[in-house]
Design an enzyme around this catalytic site. Structure first.
Site, short mmCIF file in Angstrom:
data_model
loop_
_atom_site.label_atom_id
_atom_site.label_comp_id
_atom_site.label_asym_id
_atom_site.label_seq_id
_atom_site.Cartn_x
_atom_site.Cartn_y
_atom_site.Cartn_z
N ASP A 186 -2.21 6.73 7.37
CA ASP A 186 -1.77 5.34 7.20
C ASP A 186 -2.43 4.41 8.22
OD1 ASP A 186 -0.48 3.07 6.34
OD2 ASP A 186 1.44 3.53 7.29
N GLY A 245 0.80 -1.23 0.00
CA GLY A 245 0.00 0.00 0.00
C GLY A 245 0.83 1.27 0.00
N GLU A 246 2.12 1.14 0.28
CA GLU A 246 2.99 2.31 0.25
C GLU A 246 3.67 2.46 -1.10
OE1 GLU A 246 2.69 0.54 3.34
OE2 GLU A 246 1.44 2.30 3.63
N ASN A 282 -2.88 -2.60 15.97
CA ASN A 282 -2.39 -2.92 14.64
C ASN A 282 -2.69 -4.39 14.40
OD1 ASN A 282 -0.72 -3.06 12.18
ND2 ASN A 282 0.06 -1.08 12.83
#
Lengths: 540, 257
Positions: A301, A191-192, A387
């Site tokens: 993010d 995704g980055e 997370n």
């Protein structure tokens, strides 16, 4: 001697235990709760409760736990696997695409598999791996270059190898796949890197793709209008953690990651569906049943890759099929998993970004919280208040357990230029100088999100939890401690310094009447159990 | 020779479309998010040195690029992993700030006199220069290269203004009533390891301590000097640019985007 012969020889022996490469039928996973001695999926079951009805190790004797064996992988790098345990054999992965079967009694290796990444492949995101899925006699592993492979559980032989999508420096995969019926479901990371997320299902027998769900709708599809211009083409929304599955509804629930560029939202005006959402997909077709977006138009993010745990609990007095998630954005959510209806969101950690969550589940943002060229301080930090680390739920206590990260970041933002294979961040985030991040092992009531107990950790953790009917909650921390708590009260009962930061979650299983706790740390897998005399005393 | 030509051909062409002002904008953004943290928003220094005027490691583009890519051993300057075009933009931006800015005058003061002040005030009781002195406080072997003049001045007059995390002072009182104050070498949820001023390590079980206080003030006391003495001492400290082991003493920057 091949395994079959060895297996037969062992069965013929007098005082040795049978150790046979096993077969795992779908029904057994569906009824995982009735097989607490095994650990059958990444989460232990399909619902991701990470609870086992095993109580040989309990709140009165846990301080007698002893190391039983150590398995050395010899593989450096992140060891974030969660082992599967079936019929006395433990199956797991290590960094760099290696997989193992070991004897769960002795820690001795039975076979080892090594996937070789082709020289010209360009994985996006490192080489860590979080574990295997199993169904029938097949094991499934995702690879750094975005392949899904099937391995024969009997001897570690490669059965098939399917490319999910060309890696091209923008795709990779590290999660344990999810296997049910005749399918294996897998997602992607990156995704980055300005990719476009997807969730795929493959035929477990052949490796042929059965369906695909793109997490960013294409031009002309509903939801594409939530991405300004062509931003959808490089919008990220990856799917890098294992989803959950409801066999009754035949529905797959999958957390979707952040939109890209991460910290610069002006180039992607709109809500950016289905980034930072949970999507509910039909298990047979991959068709979207519903979605819920936690953080519309995210600029921090805050992936929604956290566990979409499935609980069946009375909601306002009526039994209801729920989906709960402690989200990276610092709110604990309860949804109806049949319809996707939003039921509740409450903050569980320090947060400065949202004033409120409205009745539809949409956040009302505070003013002045956008990342900026000069930097904007916002809590939680980019790594989130929660997370991917696994939470757990104990039906015995009715509590949801998870590791909380307390911290804030200064978020910088600047317009990025998309170049294939390069980072597509839109600047950076940075911990505030002099402001330490820290953590908490936390138990909360999932019906109210009220905290029942909390245990402070010196550093913000990256390890998960495990609940058992021995009134125990096991958790790991960033300093390498594996800890056991009284699940009702949060009293610390046992701890051991494992010598390396913990970055996955403990499991438990039972073999020959002995309950084990297993935990990867560094490049080794540790197994603990009670001394024989304590086990014998308990059985009396 | 053939090999050299081949390598040259493999190097991708520069992104011609990127204009000079785009590059500066990009460089400015990179500077703010990666460098301003230590060197100040206008590059005039902070924890790290002033980047305007004379640079200790050279002021050509390639010198600055080298410092960013490799870090400076023995200082807080880490290694950064930037893409080549990002590195170019960043250096372009730093050079644009430097253009026309006069070098700040070398610190006034007498180094030799400063060295005497250092010796007579017992600084080596806590600090090390080369292998001389105590390891209790930060090594000053390269402090002239690592810190700006203003930061050094602040560190002498008001050391509590900025306490490096590696030298955080912690005071504990044991169950037996013993009090220890030292530098926090390591701490976790359950244990604490301190180095006391006598350079000894001490280990504590936090659950058995009566008290654990993270000191708000620096372990270094503030010093008061006359103007000349202060200038001389700072001139001496600024001159400390001794050698360190380049292979072992540079860390990677984190959180680079």
């Amino acid at each position: 001697m091949n395994l079959k012969v060895w297996c037969a020889a062992l069965i013929c022996g007098v005082s040795v235990s049978a150790i046979c490469a096993a077969d795992l039928p779908f029904d057994k996973i569906v009824n995982a709760a009735s097989h607490p001695q095994e650990w059958l999926t990444y989460w232990g079951d399909y619902h991701a409760t990470r609870y086992r009805d095993l109580n040989q190790i309990d709140d009165a004797n846990v301080d007698r736990l002893r190391l039983q064996w150590i398995f050395q992988t010899g593989v450096p790098g992140a060891f974030e696997t969660v082992p599967l345990v079936l019929d006395g054999i433990m199956y797991f992965t290590a960094n760099n695409s290696s997989a193992y079967a070991i004897d769960a009694r002795s820690g001795r290796e039975l076979w080892r598999f090594q996937y070789t990444i082709p020289k010209d492949a360009r994985p996006c995101c490192g080489t860590l791996n979080r574990g295997l899925a199993m169904i029938g006699s097949r094991l499934f592993m995702a690879t750094p270059d975005a392949h899904l492979v099937a391995i024969d559980s009997r001897n570690g032989r490669l059965l098939w190898d399917s490319e999910i999508i060309p890696a091209n420096g923008i795709y990779g995969a590290s999660m344990a796949p999810l296997a049910f019926k005749d399918k294996v479901v897998v997602g992607v990371a990156g995704g980055e890197k300005g990719n476009r997320g997807l969730i795929d299902a493959y035929d477990a027998a052949t490796g042929k793709r059965a369906w695909r769900f793109w997490t960013i709708p294409a031009k002309g599809e509903p939801g594409n209008e939530t991405w300004g211009g062509d931003s959808w083409k490089h919008g990220g929304a990856p799917t890098w953690m294992t989803g959950t599955y409801d066999p009754e509804l035949n529905t797959v629930y999958w957390g979707v990651g952040n939109p890209g560029p991460d910290l610069y939202g002006d180039v992607r005006p709109g809500d950016n569906l289905y980034s930072d959402s949970v999507v509910a997909l039909d298990g047979d077709t991959g068709k979207l049943k519903w979605h819920f977006q936690f953080t519309p138009h995210d600029v921090y993010d805050w992936d929604a890759a956290e566990t979409p745990m499935l609980l069946d609990l009375p909601w306002n007095g009526k039994p209801r099929k729920l989906l709960v998630q402690a989200n990276r954005n610092a709110f604990f959510y309860v949804l109806d998993r049949v319809t996707g209806e939003f039921l509740m969101a409450k903050p569980f950690a320090r947060q400065t970004w949202a004033k409120d969550i409205d009745s539809k589940g949409r956040p009302v943002k505070n003013p002045g919280v956008e990342p900026s060229a000069e930097g904007t301080r916002v809590c939680p930090q980019s790594a989130g208040a929660a997370n991917w680390m696994a939470p757990s739920y104990s039906p015995a206590t009715g509590l949801f357990y998870f590791n909380v990260r307390e911290g804030c970041d200064v978020y910088y933002s600047s317009p990025p230029v998309y170049e294939e294979g390069k980072g597509f961040w839109g600047s950076i985030f940075r911990g505030e100088t002099g402001e330490r991040q820290w953590g908490r092992v936390t138990a909360l009531d999932p019906l109210t999100a009220k905290t029942k107990w909390t245990y402070k950790l010196y550093q913000a953790p990256w390890a998960g939890t495990l609940a058992t009917s021995g009134n125990l909650l096991f958790a790991g921390d960033e300093d390498g401690y594996l800890m056991a708590f009284n699940a009702k009260t949060g009293e610390l009962l046992w701890k051991i310094n494992t010598g390396n930061r913990l970055a996955t979650s403990p499991i438990t299983f039972e073999l020959d009447g002995k309950q084990y706790i297993a935990m990867p740390s560094g490049s080794v897998l540790l197994a603990f159990a009670l001394p024989d005399e304590v086990v014998a005393g308990k059985k009396k | 020779m053939r090999i050299i030509i081949l390598v040259a051909l493999l190097v991708p062409p520069l992104a011609a479309a990127q204009t000079a002002s785009d590059s500066l904008t990009k460089g400015r953004a990179l500077f703010r998010s990666n460098c301003a943290f230590c060197h100040g928003a206008t590059a005039t220094g902070g924890r790290g040195p002033n980047l305007l005027g004379q640079l200790s490691h050279g002021d050509r583009d390639e010198d600055i690029q080298g410092v960013i890519r490799h870090g400076i051993p023995g200082t807080g300057m880490p290694k950064f992993r930037f893409a080549p075009d990002e590195l170019r933009s960043l250096v372009d931006y730093i050079q644009s700030l430097r253009k026309g800015k006069p070098a700040p005058p070398p610190p006034a003061g007498d180094k030799a006199a400063g060295a005497k002040i250092y010796a007579t005030h017992g600084c080596s009781g806590c600090h090390e220069i080369g292998n001389e002195g105590s390891v209790f406080g930060p090594s000053l072997t390269r402090v002239g290269a690592a810190r700006s003049y203003d930061y050094l001045k602040q560190s002498v007059l008001d050391p509590s203004a900025d306490i490096p995390d590696d030298f955080q002072g912690v005071t504990v009182v044991t169950a037996g009533g013993h009090r220890y104050t030292g530098v926090r070498i390591n701490e976790d949820t359950f244990t604490l390891q301190l180095r006391t001023a006598d350079q000894q390590f001490h280990s504590f079980d936090k659950t058995r301590l009566k008290q654990l206080v993270v000191d708000k003030t620096s372990l270094m006391p503030p010093y008061r000097f006359g103007d000349d003495d202060l200038k001389n001492l700072l001139a001496y400290l600024s001159s400390l640019r001794g050698p360190v082991n380049a292979n072992t003493d540079t860390r990677h920057a984190t959180e680079v985007r």
